[in-house]
Enzyme design. Sequence first.
Site, PDB file in Angstrom:
ATOM      1  N   GLY A  56       5.337   3.006 -14.433  1.00 43.25           N
ATOM      2  CA  GLY A  56       4.002   3.021 -13.868  1.00 43.25           C
ATOM      3  C   GLY A  56       3.994   2.257 -12.553  1.00 43.25           C
ATOM      4  CB  CYS A  57       1.481   0.028 -11.064  1.00 43.62           C
ATOM      5  SG  CYS A  57       1.248  -1.031  -9.630  1.00 43.62           S
ATOM      6  CG  PHE A  58       6.053   0.451  -7.099  1.00 45.61           C
ATOM      7  CD1 PHE A  58       4.882  -0.064  -6.551  1.00 45.61           C
ATOM      8  CD2 PHE A  58       6.639   1.547  -6.483  1.00 45.61           C
ATOM      9  CE1 PHE A  58       4.302   0.496  -5.425  1.00 45.61           C
ATOM     10  CE2 PHE A  58       6.067   2.118  -5.339  1.00 45.61           C
ATOM     11  CZ  PHE A  58       4.888   1.584  -4.814  1.00 45.61           C
ATOM     12  CB  CYS A  60       2.829  -4.000 -13.187  1.00 43.60           C
ATOM     13  SG  CYS A  60       1.090  -3.955 -12.703  1.00 43.60           S
TER      14      CYS A  60
END
Length: 233
Positions: A56-58, A60
């Site tokens: 998902g969001c890099f 994080c």
Amino acid sequence: RQSKDAADNFGLLRRRGVLTSGLSLALFSSGKAALAESDAMPPPPEGLAVATFAGGCFWCMEPPFDKTLGVIATVSGYCGGKEQSPTYRTVSAGQTGHAEALQVLYDPAKVSYGQLLDIFWHQINPTQRNRQFCDSGHQYRSAIFYETDEEKRAAEESLTTYSKLGVFKGPIVTEISRAGPFWPAEEYHQDYYLKNSALYKYYRYRCGRDAYLDKIWGTSNYQEAPAPWAIQG
């Protein structure tokens, strides 16, 4: 002694925000031509290795790996698509087939690929197909991008181990694919959790990642989470 080309490579990616302060000039092999703005990351130097994950969001995905002994640097970017030189705009719109991903440069003498896989599993919800938490679309799929057949076997064995644990309360749908070119993301994405701490924490909280990790592992801090073998039974 590093060549001028290697120094040019380092300077270019440093200006783009791709390299963390702990990464030495050794990232770029002597004599390699300077990278253009649209170039993919080069291979790691001798004695080091890279692992590439999508969760998902890099933003994080960076912190837990950055805190790990033996990890030299992390780079947010794009992997798993066919288009050359993807950008955040095209990837986030789902136009290129890439996933937001993280490339981890590490010293195998200090941390193993298997340990990095454990960190990966502790950051994601692998039961979600084509999404992670509040981000949806094929570009936010979870994936392990392997470089070698040995890494492929390790990834598959790791997936089997976590599937048998049953801790995720559903079938694991995480993709395991051979790594293609890894394209560094734009400068403002690199170390976002450090450069924009308040916004990062707000996004992470509202997206529900930590709430999920707390529910599954009892903590969102990987270092405090139980090892897989401690959960069995």
